[in-house]
Design a protein around this motif. Structure first.
Motif, mmCIF file in Angstrom:
data_model
loop_
_atom_site.group_PDB
_atom_site.id
_atom_site.type_symbol
_atom_site.label_atom_id
_atom_site.label_comp_id
_atom_site.label_asym_id
_atom_site.label_seq_id
_atom_site.Cartn_x
_atom_site.Cartn_y
_atom_site.Cartn_z
ATOM 1 N N LEU A 238 90.540 -46.957 -77.436
ATOM 2 C CA LEU A 238 89.160 -47.333 -77.738
ATOM 3 C C LEU A 238 89.100 -48.562 -78.635
ATOM 4 O O LEU A 238 88.279 -49.473 -78.415
ATOM 5 C CB LEU A 238 88.436 -46.163 -78.400
ATOM 6 C CG LEU A 238 86.968 -46.404 -78.767
ATOM 7 C CD1 LEU A 238 86.155 -46.743 -77.528
ATOM 8 C CD2 LEU A 238 86.382 -45.189 -79.483
ATOM 9 N N ILE A 239 89.965 -48.619 -79.632
ATOM 10 C CA ILE A 239 89.986 -49.779 -80.536
ATOM 11 C C ILE A 239 90.302 -51.047 -79.755
ATOM 12 O O ILE A 239 89.647 -52.093 -79.938
ATOM 13 C CB ILE A 239 91.018 -49.568 -81.659
ATOM 14 C CG1 ILE A 239 90.546 -48.452 -82.598
ATOM 15 C CG2 ILE A 239 91.239 -50.856 -82.433
ATOM 16 C CD1 ILE A 239 91.569 -48.065 -83.646
ATOM 17 N N TRP A 240 91.276 -50.980 -78.854
ATOM 18 C CA TRP A 240 91.634 -52.160 -78.082
ATOM 19 C C TRP A 240 90.540 -52.541 -77.090
ATOM 20 O O TRP A 240 90.330 -53.723 -76.799
ATOM 21 C CB TRP A 240 92.963 -51.953 -77.362
ATOM 22 C CG TRP A 240 94.108 -52.473 -78.164
ATOM 23 C CD1 TRP A 240 95.071 -51.755 -78.809
ATOM 24 C CD2 TRP A 240 94.385 -53.846 -78.438
ATOM 25 N NE1 TRP A 240 95.931 -52.592 -79.461
ATOM 26 C CE2 TRP A 240 95.545 -53.885 -79.259
ATOM 27 C CE3 TRP A 240 93.783 -55.049 -78.082
ATOM 28 C CZ2 TRP A 240 96.090 -55.078 -79.705
ATOM 29 C CZ3 TRP A 240 94.333 -56.243 -78.536
ATOM 30 C CH2 TRP A 240 95.471 -56.242 -79.333
ATOM 31 N N THR A 241 89.822 -51.555 -76.556
ATOM 32 C CA THR A 241 88.690 -51.863 -75.684
ATOM 33 C C THR A 241 87.626 -52.639 -76.442
ATOM 34 O O THR A 241 87.063 -53.620 -75.935
ATOM 35 C CB THR A 241 88.089 -50.559 -75.121
ATOM 36 O OG1 THR A 241 89.088 -49.855 -74.379
ATOM 37 C CG2 THR A 241 86.914 -50.852 -74.201
ATOM 38 N N VAL A 242 87.353 -52.226 -77.680
ATOM 39 C CA VAL A 242 86.375 -52.925 -78.514
ATOM 40 C C VAL A 242 86.857 -54.346 -78.831
ATOM 41 O O VAL A 242 86.081 -55.309 -78.769
ATOM 42 C CB VAL A 242 86.109 -52.135 -79.811
ATOM 43 C CG1 VAL A 242 85.246 -52.944 -80.769
ATOM 44 C CG2 VAL A 242 85.455 -50.803 -79.494
ATOM 45 N N ILE A 243 88.144 -54.492 -79.160
ATOM 46 C CA ILE A 243 88.678 -55.820 -79.495
ATOM 47 C C ILE A 243 88.582 -56.769 -78.303
ATOM 48 O O ILE A 243 88.128 -57.914 -78.425
ATOM 49 C CB ILE A 243 90.140 -55.703 -79.970
ATOM 50 C CG1 ILE A 243 90.203 -55.020 -81.341
ATOM 51 C CG2 ILE A 243 90.804 -57.084 -80.033
ATOM 52 C CD1 ILE A 243 91.613 -54.743 -81.823
ATOM 53 N N ILE A 244 88.999 -56.296 -77.124
ATOM 54 C CA ILE A 244 88.953 -57.150 -75.932
ATOM 55 C C ILE A 244 87.509 -57.466 -75.556
ATOM 56 O O ILE A 244 87.168 -58.604 -75.214
ATOM 57 C CB ILE A 244 89.696 -56.472 -74.768
ATOM 58 C CG1 ILE A 244 91.190 -56.387 -75.088
ATOM 59 C CG2 ILE A 244 89.470 -57.236 -73.462
ATOM 60 C CD1 ILE A 244 91.981 -55.548 -74.110
ATOM 61 N N GLY A 245 86.643 -56.450 -75.633
ATOM 62 C CA GLY A 245 85.230 -56.687 -75.353
ATOM 63 C C GLY A 245 84.620 -57.690 -76.314
ATOM 64 O O GLY A 245 83.844 -58.571 -75.914
#
Length: 335
Positions: free
Chosen positions: A7-14
């Motif tokens: 989830l953290i990486w999804t937020v960062i990429i988004g």
């Protein structure tokens, strides 16, 4: 309870992709608006408004791509296989645009028109390719056992071409409102009129996409139009209409920075609508960000680097925009 690394990486990429759209969109828009201006000096003023910051804007695209490879290698392999041609054309457009950006200032009078055209075409090709890729992602991909099984041209459809043209209009609107903020005189007046026209076209395009998408994808229709989701998501289209009205009002009342800021918010609302439509899938219609996540050790190691470097990117971006604030003069330099 452990850290939710996917989830953290999804937020960062988004976040990285959103920053790219916001920060590189307006200078791609300026390239596409260049043919509207006849005089060489005025074209130079347009380009000079982004000369100090344009290459740093693309840092966010690199961050998004590298983060996708590090955190979601499965999604990376599928998306690059499915979007090979639009991504190649995007890179060609960005390279052509970058070379033209530098050469147009150094070329003699006989060759300057060629580099102006190259700058415009590079901006258009890169923008159209990004929009086509976006439409292909919304349409989804054929995947079996986490491997892309479609053809090389599956990305190409009437919907993806339409979304490509929509992004051309959206970036053009960003570029026009940026020039309203950074210039004055004849350029600013022309860009005020161009921004109003582009906004009307964009609203029509948004309406078409808003109807086309749920009709073509029942899953997206169910996401938006069933209770209680419709109650939570209805503020998005309402805010789009309100923000569009505010942009037009500001343009007609001699607003300077306000039209650009409101246009940024308008694109953010569009980005929000995209997330709502495809969440939690990172490769629509079936692969979620958790399905595509890499090993936790890899994500944790890469996260340390990302959390160290992102504040530096934000800091130097903010500093460069602060230093080169204000309007560009008729000669090189800022007021």
């Amino acid at each position: 309870m452990g850290i939710d690394l996917p989830l953290i990486w999804t937020v960062i990429i988004g976040f990285g992709l959103m920053m790219y759209v916001i920060m590189d969109g307006f200078d791609l828009g300026i390239g596409m608006l260049l043919p509207l201006i006849r005089h060489r000096e005025d074209r130079d003023r347009m380009v000079n408004t982004v000369a100090p910051v344009w290459d740093g804007n693309e840092t966010w695209l690199v961050l998004g791509g590298a983060g996708l490879l590090a955190a979601f290698p499965t999604a990376y392999s599928i998306l690059l296989s499915a979007l090979y041609f639009p991504l190649i054309f995007m890179l060609i457009g960005l390279i052509l645009r970058g070379v033209a950006f530098e050469f147009r200032f150094k070329a003699d009078e006989a060759h300057k028109p060629f580099w102006d055209k190259a700058f415009t075409w590079g901006s258009f090709i890169a923008t159209l390719s990004q929009g086509v890729a976006l439409g292909a992602i919304i349409n989804g991909f054929s995947v079996d056992n986490l491997v892309f099984t479609g053809g090389a041209l599956d990305f190409l459809s009437p919907f993806s071409v339409f979304t490509g043209l929509c992004l051309v209009v959206a970036y053009g609107l960003l570029g026009a409102t940026w020039l309203v903020m950074k210039t004055d005189g004849l350029i600013q007046g022309l860009m005020r009129r161009a921004a109003q026209l582009l906004l009307m076209i964009l609203l029509v395009a948004i309406a078409i996409v808003s109807v086309w998408t749920p009709l073509a994808h029942p899953g997206i229709a169910q996401r938006w139009f069933v209770l209680p989701n419709i109650a939570f998501f209805c503020p998005v289209p309402i805010l789009v209409l309100f923000t569009s009205w505010a942009v037009v009002r500001s343009l007609r009342r001699d607003g300077q920075a306000k039209p650009f800021v409101l246009t940024l918010f308008l694109l953010f609302l569009g980005y929000t609508g995209l997330i709502i439509s495809i969440w939690p899938h990172i490769v629509p219609p079936s692969i979620s960000f958790r399905d595509a996540a890499g090993p936790e050790q890899s994500m944790g190691f890469a996260l340390v680097g990302a959390l160290l470097i992102i504040p530096f990117i934000l800091a130097y971006s903010a500093w460069s925009y602060f230093v080169f604030r204000g309007k560009i003069g008729t000669t090189e330099g800022y007021h």
